[in-house]
Design an enzyme around this catalytic site. Structure first.
Site, PDB file in Angstrom:
ATOM      1  N   LYS A 189      20.366  32.518  16.285  1.00  0.00           N
ATOM      2  CA  LYS A 189      19.711  34.000  16.289  1.00  0.00           C
ATOM      3  C   LYS A 189      19.585  34.716  14.888  1.00  0.00           C
ATOM      4  CE  LYS A 189      21.535  34.589  20.840  1.00  0.00           C
ATOM      5  NZ  LYS A 189      22.869  34.751  21.778  1.00  0.00           N
ATOM      6  N   GLN A 224      28.352  38.287  21.721  1.00  0.00           N
ATOM      7  CA  GLN A 224      28.097  36.854  22.193  1.00  0.00           C
ATOM      8  C   GLN A 224      29.048  36.506  23.048  1.00  0.00           C
ATOM      9  OE1 GLN A 224      25.583  34.794  20.932  1.00  0.00           O
ATOM     10  NE2 GLN A 224      26.402  33.473  22.557  1.00  0.00           N
ATOM     11  N   ASP A 226      20.302  42.515  25.179  1.00  0.00           N
ATOM     12  CA  ASP A 226      20.557  41.489  26.288  1.00  0.00           C
ATOM     13  C   ASP A 226      20.329  41.751  27.519  1.00  0.00           C
ATOM     14  OD1 ASP A 226      21.005  39.113  25.236  1.00  0.00           O
ATOM     15  OD2 ASP A 226      23.129  39.172  24.724  1.00  0.00           O
TER      16      ASP A 226
END
Ligand code: NAD
Length: 282
Positions: A52, A96, A119
């Site tokens: 990322k 994460q 997300d």
């Protein structure tokens, strides 16, 4: 022989366009920035986070990483998220997963401001997706929708079978497909007679995490196959949930693993950060 959907190429095209958009934002004084929170020492998570950061760098998105100790408590995690929510220079926040089991990940996702939830895991954004409102859509499902668009695969009136009901893939994908007027069947580990549903599918999406589970006798001729699964074999090679070599012969379109859905996920994350940066400054 099916047409192979090239996720790598499409992801690169999206990333190239985002780079231009990012430059334009910067000219207007908006500096897109993503904050990533990583808790503990999970090896796979470190690789994902690294990828990322590389994507951000390529596009010109600023990237900030917060590495937290395994033994951090819930309050400390929430405090960090709330601090990042308030910071005007940060447009996207990503936690994460997985995080250590003593922490409540749902509460943490809920704490991320819906405006910075790149997300798409905050319940407000999940709700907006189910209402077919503009929102941040979870990256893998949205990436799959972009593949359908690119290859002109229409969903309206089609029978879509999704295998896997996770919150990050299966469920948001179900909403995305319904929003495009497909008739969707959601299968999972407790589904009886799975084949009955896979054989009926015009579009079959496998997101179960079981290597080469979908065989050619489970699909009909001309099926579109999207393989979300990522399974690492003992030889270190990656395989999907679909027995690609054999299913490909019956499919009209099929995604490979690697090089299919995987690269799209990060491209869409970048897309969502740019979207957040644009909206934040309106
Ligand atoms: P998960 O483990 O949370 O969920 C798996 C789902 O599959 C569950 O709903 C379960 O009921 C279902 N399932 C398992 N075995 C089954 C069976 N025999 N029959 C029917 N259903 C079954 O998984 P997830 O996080 O959604 O990920 C699924 C797969 O996709 C994994 O391989 C993961 O690595 C991969 N993945 C890939 C990407 C990407 O970017 N390509 C992103 C996320 C996940």
């Amino acid at each position: 022989m099916g047409i192979i959907i090239d996720g790598k190429k499409l992801a690169q095209k999206i990333r190239t366009n985002l780079k231009i958009e990012c430059e334009e934002l910067k000219k207007k004084g908006i500096n897109p920035k993503l904050a990533v929170i990583l808790v503990g020492n999970d090896g796979a998570s470190k690789v994902y986070v690294k990828n990322k950061s590389i994507a951000c760098q390529e596009i010109g998105i600023e990237y900030e990483e917060y590495l937290l100790n395994e033994d951090i408590n819930q309050e400390e995690l929430i405090n960090l998220i709330e601090k990042l929510n308030k910071q005007k220079d940060i447009h996207g926040i990503l936690l994460q997963s997985p995080i250590p089991t003593h922490l409540d990940i749902n509460q943490a996702f809920e704490a991320i401001s819906p405006k910075k939830d790149v997300d798409g895991f905050n319940p407000i954004n999940v709700g907006k997706l189910s209402l077919n409102q503009d929102t941040f859509v979870s990256c893998t499902p949205y990436g799959i929708m972009k593949m359908f668009e690119e290859y002109n695969i229409k969903l309206e009136g089609k029978n879509v079978t999704i295998i896997g009901r996770s919150n990050i893939v299966g469920k948001p994908l179900l909403q995305c497909c319904i929003n495009k007027n497909a008739t969707v069947t959601m299968c999972h580990s407790k589904t009886n007679n799975l084949e009955q549903y896979t054989k009926n599918a015009d579009i079959l999406i496998a997101a179960m995490g079981k290597a080469k589970f979908i065989k050619e006798n489970m699909v009909k001729d001309g099926v579109v196959v999207i393989d979300v699964g990522i399974n690492r074999g003992q030889d270190g090679k990656l395989t999907g949930d679909v027995d690609f070599e054999n299913v490909e012969k019956k499919a009209s379109y099929i995604t490979p693993v690697p090089g299919g859905v995987g690269p799209m996920t990060i491209a869409i994350l970048m897309n969502n950060v740019i979207k957040a940066a644009k909206q934040f400054n309106i």
